[in-house]
Design a protein around this motif. Structure first.
Motif, short mmCIF file in Angstrom:
data_model
loop_
_atom_site.label_atom_id
_atom_site.label_comp_id
_atom_site.label_asym_id
_atom_site.label_seq_id
_atom_site.Cartn_x
_atom_site.Cartn_y
_atom_site.Cartn_z
N SER A 41 29.72 109.15 83.98
CA SER A 41 29.82 108.75 82.81
C SER A 41 29.38 109.75 81.73
O SER A 41 29.57 109.50 80.37
CB SER A 41 28.34 107.83 82.51
OG SER A 41 27.31 108.66 82.72
N ARG A 42 29.33 111.18 81.99
CA ARG A 42 29.02 111.96 81.14
C ARG A 42 28.02 111.78 79.98
O ARG A 42 28.17 112.25 78.98
CB ARG A 42 30.34 112.42 80.26
CG ARG A 42 31.36 113.16 81.32
CD ARG A 42 32.76 113.34 80.82
NE ARG A 42 33.62 112.21 80.68
CZ ARG A 42 34.66 112.17 80.09
NH1 ARG A 42 35.21 113.24 79.54
NH2 ARG A 42 35.29 111.14 79.81
N TYR A 43 26.96 111.32 80.37
CA TYR A 43 25.72 111.07 79.26
C TYR A 43 25.90 110.36 78.41
O TYR A 43 25.43 110.05 77.30
CB TYR A 43 25.11 112.48 79.08
CG TYR A 43 24.62 113.06 80.24
CD1 TYR A 43 23.25 112.99 80.55
CD2 TYR A 43 25.30 114.17 80.96
CE1 TYR A 43 22.78 113.78 81.72
CE2 TYR A 43 24.65 115.10 81.81
CZ TYR A 43 23.44 114.82 82.14
OH TYR A 43 22.89 115.55 83.46
N SER A 44 26.96 109.25 78.57
CA SER A 44 27.36 108.46 77.62
C SER A 44 27.26 106.89 77.89
O SER A 44 27.84 106.53 79.01
CB SER A 44 29.06 108.47 77.13
OG SER A 44 29.51 107.56 76.38
N ASN A 45 26.44 106.16 77.05
CA ASN A 45 26.13 104.76 77.43
C ASN A 45 27.54 103.89 77.48
O ASN A 45 27.68 102.86 78.26
CB ASN A 45 25.26 103.98 76.39
CG ASN A 45 23.93 104.50 76.67
OD1 ASN A 45 23.42 104.86 78.03
ND2 ASN A 45 22.96 104.56 75.66
N LYS A 79 30.49 105.05 78.08
CA LYS A 79 31.31 105.37 79.16
C LYS A 79 30.88 104.70 80.55
O LYS A 79 31.57 104.11 81.35
CB LYS A 79 31.46 106.96 79.62
CG LYS A 79 32.40 107.74 78.42
CD LYS A 79 32.57 108.85 78.98
CE LYS A 79 33.48 109.59 77.96
NZ LYS A 79 33.19 109.68 76.32
N GLU A 80 29.51 104.66 80.64
CA GLU A 80 28.70 104.08 81.69
C GLU A 80 29.17 102.47 81.71
O GLU A 80 29.39 101.95 82.72
CB GLU A 80 27.26 104.10 81.49
CG GLU A 80 26.54 103.58 82.81
CD GLU A 80 25.21 103.90 82.80
OE1 GLU A 80 24.72 105.01 83.71
OE2 GLU A 80 24.30 103.25 81.89
N ASP A 91 18.15 114.20 77.72
CA ASP A 91 18.39 113.08 77.96
C ASP A 91 17.01 112.16 78.32
O ASP A 91 15.99 112.94 78.14
CB ASP A 91 19.43 112.69 79.54
CG ASP A 91 18.84 113.62 80.67
OD1 ASP A 91 17.68 114.12 80.39
OD2 ASP A 91 19.56 113.21 81.67
#
Length: 353
Positions: free
Chosen positions: A103-107, A109-110, A193
């Motif tokens: 997800s590369r720390y992206s909501n 993308k998750e 995060d």
């Protein structure tokens, strides 16, 4: 040419063996349901013909695939590499496979990855963290499969959870610095995060309780963590708070950078500057002086999470749906001031679970 050959189907395998397609399917998915001799013949035909089962069709027929989806925010961070190793070890002798989403720390993308996974009818899902977006929570609450949240702690997870408390572990590590005699404690953090925020909260709670918290000695950035960044952040910290005598870093990369910068400035570690990291990678014990860090049980986390899904699918509900693996504060030379030195063993630990 090879690409003009006919696709090998279940029926083709069955014809070669001289049995029905249903029998072949049963042998592949439930090998204990057929005789060993027949299973050997079917496996030989599958190998010779190059047959590949249609996982999509099987998912439609059974309403579930054999894929365990794993959603993590990074594939380059060693924290998650260790978790994945545990997951793969757990499924190694099973019929389940693992599919990874980053997800590369992206909501956003998750959420998109969750939609993709759920459209494939996964056997189960393992997802990092407890801070999913409202959209992600809705998707997960409607998922028709076991779910395990990892890397954090909550008393009421979506389904199941295995992790530890970032806030409590950071609080205990900070208290170790205070107990070691440091008075001017600082916090250095990267990425920041949700899990790193909880580590900061633990640091703040311990220093406030001791009357030692000072906001100017908090230096954070949203940049990804690196060793070089740790060096840069210590430079910033000492420019505004030269009295700093101990640094709690939200991960080990930063702690190593802090050590290097301290050595460049001829700041004696641990007497002039104490250093504590988080995660306890191998480099922490190998550094000179060795670096104190919070050990987290990442491999065990992945191992346990995957096993919880496998057990649930086999009808064996886990005895505990929420598992706190705890942590250890590995005390090494970087926080052992002169009054405490002289131990034969270079390492002590404080554990909590």
């Amino acid at each position: 040419m090879m690409h003009n050959q006919k696709k090998v189907t279940l029926a083709v395998v069955a014809a070669q063996v001289g049995v029905s397609a249903i029998t072949v399917s049963r042998a592949l998915h439930n090998p204990d349901k057929v005789s060993p001799e027949l299973l050997t013949r079917i496996q030989k035909a599958v190998t010779e013909l190059g047959y590949v089962p249609n996982s999509a069709a099987r998912a439609l027929a059974s309403n579930r695939s054999n894929v365990i989806g794993v959603l993590i925010p990074s594939i380059s961070n060693q924290v998650f590499t260790d978790v994945l190793l545990g997951i793969y070890t757990s499924v190694e002798d099973s019929h389940f496979t693992v599919q990874i989403g980053n997800s590369r720390y992206s909501n956003v993308k998750e959420e998109n990855l969750l939609r993709t996974f759920l459209s494939q009818r996964p056997a189960g899902l393992i997802i990092a963290g407890i801070d999913q977006s409202e959209t992600a929570l809705k998707l997960l609450s409607n998922a028709n499969c076991p779910i395990v949240q990892i890397m954090d702690y909550a008393s009421e997870p979506i389904d199941m959870l295995v992790g530890f408390s970032h806030q409590q572990s950071a609080k205990v590590a900070t208290q170790h610095l205070i107990d070691s005699g440091y008075q001017h404690l600082a916090f250095i953090g990267a990425r920041m995060d949700a899990r790193s925020q909880r580590r900061y909260q633990g640091f703040q709670a311990a220093t406030e309780a001791a009357g030692l918290f000072d906001k100017k000695r908090v230096v954070t950035t949203l940049q990804p963590s690196t060793v070089q960044l740790g060096s840069q952040l210590l430079q910033q910290l000492l420019a505004i708070a030269p009295e700093t005598d101990a640094v709690f870093c939200n991960n080990d990369d930063l702690a190593l950078g802090v050590l290097f910068e301290a050595q460049r400035r001829h700041l004696a570690v641990p007497n002039r500057l104490g250093i504590c990291g988080f995660n306890d990678f191998e480099m922490m014990a190998a550094a000179e002086p060795s670096l104190t860090s919070v050990r987290t049980f990442r491999y065990e986390m992945g191992l346990h999470a995957a096993q919880m899904i496998i057990d649930t699918l086999s009808g064996q509900e886990p005895l505990q749906k929420v598992v706190d693996l705890g942590f250890e504060v590995k005390q090494r030379m970087s926080t052992r001031r002169q009054a405490e030195q002289g131990f034969e063993d270079d390492e002590k630990s404080m554990s909590q679970s």
